[in-house]
Scaffold this active site. Structure first.
Site, mmCIF file in Angstrom:
data_model
loop_
_atom_site.group_PDB
_atom_site.id
_atom_site.type_symbol
_atom_site.label_atom_id
_atom_site.label_comp_id
_atom_site.label_asym_id
_atom_site.label_seq_id
_atom_site.Cartn_x
_atom_site.Cartn_y
_atom_site.Cartn_z
ATOM 1 N N LEU A 138 43.046 70.135 25.635
ATOM 2 C CA LEU A 138 43.137 71.538 25.205
ATOM 3 C C LEU A 138 41.786 72.210 25.407
ATOM 4 O O LEU A 138 40.733 71.586 25.233
ATOM 5 C CB LEU A 138 43.556 71.598 23.736
ATOM 6 N N ASN A 171 44.450 64.304 15.801
ATOM 7 C CA ASN A 171 44.830 63.435 16.917
ATOM 8 C C ASN A 171 44.822 61.999 16.437
ATOM 9 O O ASN A 171 44.090 61.654 15.516
ATOM 10 C CB ASN A 171 43.833 63.596 18.070
ATOM 11 N N HIS A 209 44.167 58.124 17.911
ATOM 12 C CA HIS A 209 43.566 57.449 19.061
ATOM 13 C C HIS A 209 43.703 55.936 18.867
ATOM 14 O O HIS A 209 43.425 55.428 17.779
ATOM 15 C CB HIS A 209 42.083 57.849 19.151
HETATM 16 C C1 GRF Z 1 49.404 56.306 20.909
HETATM 17 O O1 GRF Z 1 49.049 54.977 21.056
HETATM 18 C C2 GRF Z 1 48.253 57.168 20.506
HETATM 19 O O2 GRF Z 1 47.227 56.463 19.896
HETATM 20 C C3 GRF Z 1 47.748 57.728 21.806
HETATM 21 O O3 GRF Z 1 48.875 57.875 22.600
HETATM 22 C C4 GRF Z 1 49.862 56.921 22.221
HETATM 23 C C5 GRF Z 1 51.157 57.667 22.098
HETATM 24 O O4 GRF Z 1 52.236 56.784 21.947
HETATM 25 N N1 GRF Z 1 47.021 58.957 21.596
HETATM 26 P P1 GRF Z 1 53.653 57.342 21.570
HETATM 27 O O5 GRF Z 1 54.032 58.370 22.623
HETATM 28 O O6 GRF Z 1 53.565 57.955 20.219
HETATM 29 O O7 GRF Z 1 54.554 56.156 21.595
#
Ligand code: GRF
Length: 214
Positions: A107, A121, A123
């Site tokens: 973004l 977010n 991570h």
């Molecule tokens: C997750 O592991 C998150 O940490 C990262 O992207 C992944 C998304 O997985 N930012 P999902 O689409 O929720 O299964």
């Protein structure tokens, strides 16, 4: 709505209980989205998931959100147009905060600035280690014995915003990226709804880089 610290109540957000609409942005499998949908249903998140924004027509997240009866918008094209389109939807739905759940777009600073302290977010690593899109592979290659996940506020610095919650898990001999991902996902599906509920209930206070839970 501009986020404000109320001096008297020391709360970060201007909303009162109720009417807390939020949006989830995603691009992929949507397993975190599913955990969020379930947590809203079970009242573990006391806010209303009013909108899902997705930039990938093949994303499983779309099926999940539509099945749950949540308005879902597919956005695309150039970043500026996309963000303009997203903002229109956010305003229309009176969205107070946003949870990024595997949203694979960066973004703009302008967008992040508009929603300062209102974008979260998740991570898949223990930040500030292993920022970026290949966190799990990077952690595996580095040889760490412990990894995990982090929920943080989104700022202009990618994966660099103030940390809200973290959870760890071991990395075992013989682990692959897939086995670590499965372990990290399990943690994420608990941690993210908890963090979202904290922001929904106005329980987070930010002081510089630090986030305090009231
Ligand atoms: C997750 O592991 C998150 O940490 C990262 O992207 C992944 C998304 O997985 N930012 P999902 O689409 O929720 O299964």
């Amino acid at each position: 709505m501009t986020p404000v610290f109320s001096a008297r109540k020391k709360t970060l957000y201007g909303w009162k209980n109720g009417g807390k609409n939020f949006a989830v942005f995603c691009s992929g499998q949507g397993t975190n989205l599913q955990a969020i949908i379930d947590a809203v249903k079970n009242n573990r998140i006391k806010a209303n998931l009013a909108l899902v924004v997705c930039d990938n027509p093949k994303s499983r997240a779309i099926t999940r959100s539509r099945r749950a009866g949540i308005e879902t918008v597919l956005v695309g094209h150039g970043r500026e147009d996309m963000e303009f389109e997203i903002q229109r939807h956010l305003e229309r739905k009176n969205i107070r905060f946003i949870a990024l759940a595997g949203f694979m777009r960066i973004l703009s600073d302008k967008f992040v600035g508009k929603f300062k302290n209102r974008i979260l977010n998740i991570h898949p690593a223990l930040l500030p280690s292993f920022k970026g899109a290949r966190a799990i592979n990077d952690a595996l290659r580095y040889g760490v014995k412990v990894t995990g996940c982090t929920v943080h506020f989104v700022t202009e610095e990618i994966d660099g915003g103030p940390i809200i919650l973290q959870e760890s898990c071991p990395v075992n001999d013989g682990d692959s990226a897939a086995s670590i991902l499965a372990r990290v996902h399990k943690l994420e599906h608990k941690l993210y709804p908890r963090a979202i509920n904290l922001i929904a209930e106005g329980k987070l206070k930010i002081a510089g880089r630090k986030v305090f839970i009231k």
